[in-house]
Design a protein around this motif. Structure first.
Motif, PDB file in Angstrom:
ATOM      1  N   ARG A  89      -5.435   1.650 -20.844  1.00 48.73           N
ATOM      2  CA  ARG A  89      -6.586   2.421 -21.327  1.00 48.73           C
ATOM      3  C   ARG A  89      -7.897   1.781 -20.906  1.00 48.73           C
ATOM      4  O   ARG A  89      -8.878   2.485 -20.596  1.00 48.73           O
ATOM      5  CB  ARG A  89      -6.537   2.596 -22.845  1.00 48.73           C
ATOM      6  CG  ARG A  89      -7.580   3.608 -23.318  1.00 48.73           C
ATOM      7  CD  ARG A  89      -7.490   3.939 -24.774  1.00 48.73           C
ATOM      8  NE  ARG A  89      -8.457   4.968 -25.130  1.00 48.73           N
ATOM      9  CZ  ARG A  89      -8.738   5.322 -26.387  1.00 48.73           C
ATOM     10  NH1 ARG A  89      -8.091   4.754 -27.397  1.00 48.73           N
ATOM     11  NH2 ARG A  89      -9.643   6.255 -26.619  1.00 48.73           N
ATOM     12  N   ARG A  92      -8.596   2.949 -17.521  1.00 48.07           N
ATOM     13  CA  ARG A  92      -9.075   4.340 -17.537  1.00 48.07           C
ATOM     14  C   ARG A  92     -10.551   4.397 -17.929  1.00 48.07           C
ATOM     15  O   ARG A  92     -11.326   5.193 -17.371  1.00 48.07           O
ATOM     16  CB  ARG A  92      -8.240   5.182 -18.506  1.00 48.07           C
ATOM     17  CG  ARG A  92      -6.801   5.377 -18.062  1.00 48.07           C
ATOM     18  CD  ARG A  92      -6.156   6.575 -18.754  1.00 48.07           C
ATOM     19  NE  ARG A  92      -6.182   6.507 -20.202  1.00 48.07           N
ATOM     20  CZ  ARG A  92      -5.234   5.928 -20.946  1.00 48.07           C
ATOM     21  NH1 ARG A  92      -4.187   5.343 -20.352  1.00 48.07           N
ATOM     22  NH2 ARG A  92      -5.325   5.936 -22.266  1.00 48.07           N
ATOM     23  N   ARG A  95     -12.693   3.425 -14.994  1.00 43.32           N
ATOM     24  CA  ARG A  95     -12.770   4.492 -13.996  1.00 43.32           C
ATOM     25  C   ARG A  95     -13.557   5.696 -14.511  1.00 43.32           C
ATOM     26  O   ARG A  95     -14.257   6.360 -13.736  1.00 43.32           O
ATOM     27  CB  ARG A  95     -11.362   4.872 -13.555  1.00 43.32           C
ATOM     28  CG  ARG A  95     -10.733   3.770 -12.699  1.00 43.32           C
ATOM     29  CD  ARG A  95      -9.297   4.014 -12.338  1.00 43.32           C
ATOM     30  NE  ARG A  95      -8.874   3.094 -11.281  1.00 43.32           N
ATOM     31  CZ  ARG A  95      -7.611   2.817 -10.990  1.00 43.32           C
ATOM     32  NH1 ARG A  95      -6.621   3.394 -11.677  1.00 43.32           N
ATOM     33  NH2 ARG A  95      -7.312   1.976 -10.004  1.00 43.32           N
ATOM     34  N   ALA A  96     -13.472   5.955 -15.806  1.00 47.55           N
ATOM     35  CA  ALA A  96     -14.240   7.060 -16.377  1.00 47.55           C
ATOM     36  C   ALA A  96     -15.735   6.779 -16.278  1.00 47.55           C
ATOM     37  O   ALA A  96     -16.537   7.684 -15.986  1.00 47.55           O
ATOM     38  CB  ALA A  96     -13.833   7.292 -17.830  1.00 47.55           C
TER      39      ALA A  96
END
Length: 206
Positions: A89, A92, A95-96
């Motif tokens: 997570r 993620r 990258r978000a």
């Protein structure tokens, strides 16, 4: 002041770093405790994080402690197993943020050779807009100098930086310079902080 960049620690934020767990599995908890009580392996690793050569440092320590030679060499020979696994997570979230166009930096206590070794295993380590690796800088957190060098290089004021790290002393040193900070105790809380700062939406932070 608006946050203009988000700064990630790596160990225990993006990649789990629990050497004791590796040794417990490989040589057993009792032998691991005996070895760590006798030898400051984290101190050895600190030398690497300050720029000493990884192989030379670990193998030198192994020769200085022949009764533990093979086990100490595992720190080098099996290093990628010590620095594992990634924290999905957190990756993620990194990258978000990049997808949203938020600059993302790394500020990490990491050796030169170990960082180079980690990148093929963890491609996201090559995705930062700027990477501040202690082995290259030859200074480690929480020394104030490393934060000052980040500020000088990126050109952003301290109040524009949001920094997460799992070690309170590293967070405290950044906060003393005016950085915004988040003590990382899991990706859930970090996701909540990024949403609270309106850097990500709840769906982007999921």
């Amino acid at each position: 002041m608006t946050i203009q960049a988000v700064v990630f620690d790596i160990g225990n934020v993006l990649i789990e770093w629990q050497p004791e767990r590796f040794y417990d599995r490989v040589i057993g908890a009792d032998r691991r405790r005996a070895m760590f009580a006798q030898i400051d392996l984290h101190g050895m690793n600190d030398l690497v994080d300050r720029g000493r050569h990884f192989t030379e440092t670990v193998y030198d320590w192994a020769e200085r402690h022949p009764e533990w030679r093979d086990e100490i060499r595992m720190w080098h020979d099996n290093w990628i197993e010590l620095a594992a696994p990634e924290i999905p997570r957190s990756v993620r979230l990194l990258r978000a943020l990049r997808t949203r166009g938020v600059p993302v930096f790394a500020l990490t206590n990491f050796g030169v050779q170990t960082f180079d070794q980690a990148i093929p295993h963890y491609p996201f380590l090559g995705e930062f807009d700027r990477s501040y690796v202690s082995g290259h800088l030859q200074v480690t957190k929480p020394d104030p100098e490393i934060y000052a060098r980040v500020e000088a290089d990126c050109g952003l004021p301290p109040q524009a930086l949001l920094f997460t790290d799992d070690r309170a002393e590293n967070i405290d040193a950044a906060a003393a310079r005016g950085w915004r900070t988040h003590l990382f105790d899991g990706p859930e809380g970090w996701a909540d902080r990024l949403v609270a700062e309106t850097l990500l939406t709840e769906s982007e932070a999921a």
